[in-house]
Design an enzyme around this catalytic site. Sequence first.
Site, mmCIF file in Angstrom:
data_model
loop_
_atom_site.group_PDB
_atom_site.id
_atom_site.type_symbol
_atom_site.label_atom_id
_atom_site.label_comp_id
_atom_site.label_asym_id
_atom_site.label_seq_id
_atom_site.Cartn_x
_atom_site.Cartn_y
_atom_site.Cartn_z
ATOM 1 N N ARG A 1 0.850 -1.178 0.000
ATOM 2 C CA ARG A 1 0.000 0.000 0.000
ATOM 3 C C ARG A 1 0.891 1.236 0.000
ATOM 4 O O ARG A 1 2.074 1.175 0.292
ATOM 5 C CB ARG A 1 -0.909 0.000 1.220
ATOM 6 C CG ARG A 1 -1.953 -1.106 1.214
ATOM 7 C CD ARG A 1 -2.660 -1.171 2.566
ATOM 8 N NE ARG A 1 -3.225 0.115 2.938
ATOM 9 C CZ ARG A 1 -3.361 0.535 4.196
ATOM 10 N NH1 ARG A 1 -2.950 -0.214 5.203
ATOM 11 N NH2 ARG A 1 -3.900 1.708 4.439
ATOM 12 N N LYS B 1 -2.916 -8.174 11.853
ATOM 13 C CA LYS B 1 -4.234 -7.935 12.459
ATOM 14 C C LYS B 1 -5.279 -7.565 11.419
ATOM 15 O O LYS B 1 -6.480 -7.678 11.669
ATOM 16 C CB LYS B 1 -4.152 -6.857 13.537
ATOM 17 C CG LYS B 1 -3.877 -5.458 13.053
ATOM 18 C CD LYS B 1 -3.774 -4.478 14.218
ATOM 19 C CE LYS B 1 -3.459 -3.069 13.768
ATOM 20 N NZ LYS B 1 -4.556 -2.461 12.985
ATOM 21 N N ASP B 2 -4.845 -7.116 10.227
ATOM 22 C CA ASP B 2 -5.784 -6.761 9.162
ATOM 23 C C ASP B 2 -6.182 -7.956 8.305
ATOM 24 O O ASP B 2 -7.110 -7.853 7.494
ATOM 25 C CB ASP B 2 -5.163 -5.711 8.237
ATOM 26 C CG ASP B 2 -4.964 -4.365 8.917
ATOM 27 O OD1 ASP B 2 -5.549 -4.159 9.994
ATOM 28 O OD2 ASP B 2 -4.224 -3.534 8.362
ATOM 29 N N ARG C 1 -12.867 -2.522 18.964
ATOM 30 C CA ARG C 1 -12.228 -3.166 20.118
ATOM 31 C C ARG C 1 -11.691 -2.107 21.085
ATOM 32 O O ARG C 1 -11.921 -2.177 22.303
ATOM 33 C CB ARG C 1 -11.079 -4.066 19.649
ATOM 34 C CG ARG C 1 -10.206 -4.605 20.788
ATOM 35 C CD ARG C 1 -8.932 -5.239 20.258
ATOM 36 N NE ARG C 1 -8.120 -4.295 19.502
ATOM 37 C CZ ARG C 1 -7.256 -3.437 20.054
ATOM 38 N NH1 ARG C 1 -7.115 -3.396 21.362
ATOM 39 N NH2 ARG C 1 -6.556 -2.617 19.304
ATOM 40 N N ARG C 2 -10.969 -1.122 20.551
ATOM 41 C CA ARG C 2 -10.426 -0.073 21.425
ATOM 42 C C ARG C 2 -11.547 0.740 22.054
ATOM 43 O O ARG C 2 -11.507 1.071 23.243
ATOM 44 C CB ARG C 2 -9.483 0.836 20.635
ATOM 45 C CG ARG C 2 -8.183 0.155 20.219
ATOM 46 C CD ARG C 2 -7.293 1.092 19.421
ATOM 47 N NE ARG C 2 -6.062 0.427 19.016
ATOM 48 C CZ ARG C 2 -5.552 0.474 17.797
ATOM 49 N NH1 ARG C 2 -6.160 1.162 16.844
ATOM 50 N NH2 ARG C 2 -4.422 -0.161 17.513
ATOM 51 N N ARG D 1 -10.525 7.965 11.485
ATOM 52 C CA ARG D 1 -9.827 7.204 10.450
ATOM 53 C C ARG D 1 -8.692 8.038 9.904
ATOM 54 O O ARG D 1 -8.550 9.211 10.200
ATOM 55 C CB ARG D 1 -10.797 6.831 9.319
ATOM 56 C CG ARG D 1 -11.615 5.586 9.621
ATOM 57 C CD ARG D 1 -12.040 4.912 8.341
ATOM 58 N NE ARG D 1 -10.895 4.586 7.486
ATOM 59 C CZ ARG D 1 -10.991 4.346 6.183
ATOM 60 N NH1 ARG D 1 -12.160 4.405 5.581
ATOM 61 N NH2 ARG D 1 -9.911 4.061 5.483
ATOM 62 N N GLY D 2 -7.860 7.420 9.073
ATOM 63 C CA GLY D 2 -6.754 8.140 8.464
ATOM 64 C C GLY D 2 -5.435 7.493 8.789
ATOM 65 O O GLY D 2 -5.347 6.609 9.642
ATOM 66 N N VAL E 1 -1.337 7.473 10.090
ATOM 67 C CA VAL E 1 -0.789 7.852 11.397
ATOM 68 C C VAL E 1 -0.647 9.362 11.510
ATOM 69 O O VAL E 1 -1.020 9.962 12.526
ATOM 70 C CB VAL E 1 0.557 7.142 11.634
ATOM 71 C CG1 VAL E 1 1.226 7.671 12.904
ATOM 72 C CG2 VAL E 1 0.343 5.633 11.755
ATOM 73 N N ARG F 1 -4.003 11.066 12.105
ATOM 74 C CA ARG F 1 -4.539 10.856 13.454
ATOM 75 C C ARG F 1 -3.775 11.653 14.507
ATOM 76 O O ARG F 1 -4.377 12.248 15.408
ATOM 77 C CB ARG F 1 -4.547 9.364 13.776
ATOM 78 C CG ARG F 1 -5.654 8.613 13.058
ATOM 79 C CD ARG F 1 -5.644 7.143 13.363
ATOM 80 N NE ARG F 1 -4.641 6.431 12.581
ATOM 81 C CZ ARG F 1 -4.329 5.154 12.763
ATOM 82 N NH1 ARG F 1 -4.923 4.455 13.711
ATOM 83 N NH2 ARG F 1 -3.426 4.580 11.992
ATOM 84 N N CYS G 1 -12.155 -9.117 12.075
ATOM 85 C CA CYS G 1 -11.065 -8.325 12.636
ATOM 86 C C CYS G 1 -11.537 -6.968 13.145
ATOM 87 O O CYS G 1 -10.747 -6.223 13.729
ATOM 88 C CB CYS G 1 -9.935 -8.168 11.620
ATOM 89 S SG CYS G 1 -10.459 -7.790 9.949
#
Length: 330
Positions: A7, A77-78, A125-126, A143-144, A146, A149, A236
Amino acid sequence: MLRLGTRRSALATTQSSWVADRLRALGHDVELVEVTTEGDRDRTTPLARLGGTGVFVSALRAALAEGRVDLAVHSLKDLPTAPDESTTVAAVPTREDPRDALVARDGLTLGELPAGATVGTGSPRRRAQLEALGLGLVVTPLRGNVDTRLRQVSQGRLDAVVLAAAGLRRLGRIDEATELLDPLQMLPAPGQGALAVEVRAGDAATAAAVAALDDADTRACTTAERVLLAELEAGCSAPVGALAEVVEGLESPELSLRAVVTTPDGTADLRRSLVGDPGDPGALGRRLARLLLDDGAADLMTGAEPPAASPTDPTTPLPTTDPIATEHAP
């Protein structure tokens, strides 16, 4: 020449470059090939509506299946837990820090944020685990990448954000974290902090080249976590946290797995843990998933509170201290 699909985000490129550098050190020529995913094109719709974090995976898998790239790097995790017939995970390299990180204004920790403080996260989850702490925080969808954010905090739009410590470490920005969250307080997503290197099914030559990057302990831990997630039939984006560690047993190493399932709003949760054989991590994941389901996990994930668990449930108590949770960022 090995064509490595990645990506375009800074984090994805950094992760892919890390894998490429290790393959080059083994004598392989590697070229990075940029692949745009639906999750990259649509940066405003909540991930749960797009189909979860798996939206970052499908375009890379298509590029593999079509022969446009030879391997692809994902945040584990994705990766959906359902098998994909066109690809195979040839390596799970050594895991980075699996914890969640808080980046807050004025250097504040989670416990120092005042009631009403706004905390951004795009993870159900968070969100659920933050709500379960009962701190009176206002958890805001976010979203976005790093940078995007973190700017929400630096520009004063949010009081704090929560994101994976591994991403901050890989980008060299871990010093911006004001607290690394203890897994006893917030269990990470299954597979968090680990990478998955996928190759096309049947491509034995590329699989053999990539296999040298595999780390046995990381694969065992993440396999247990992901099998648990699959057995719970939770995607997920589900409010499920899990963390496995290889620990010293009385006679030989053991695999310790703990998990939490919460209601989406965090009003109730269920925590259980078990220890098993590192040589059969899938069996441990299935056992713990069955225990959680027996105690009402399915009801929790749909928002209903399960019946009270029996005091004689054969669970291993959660430890009072955690060897991976002692480090805190400056």
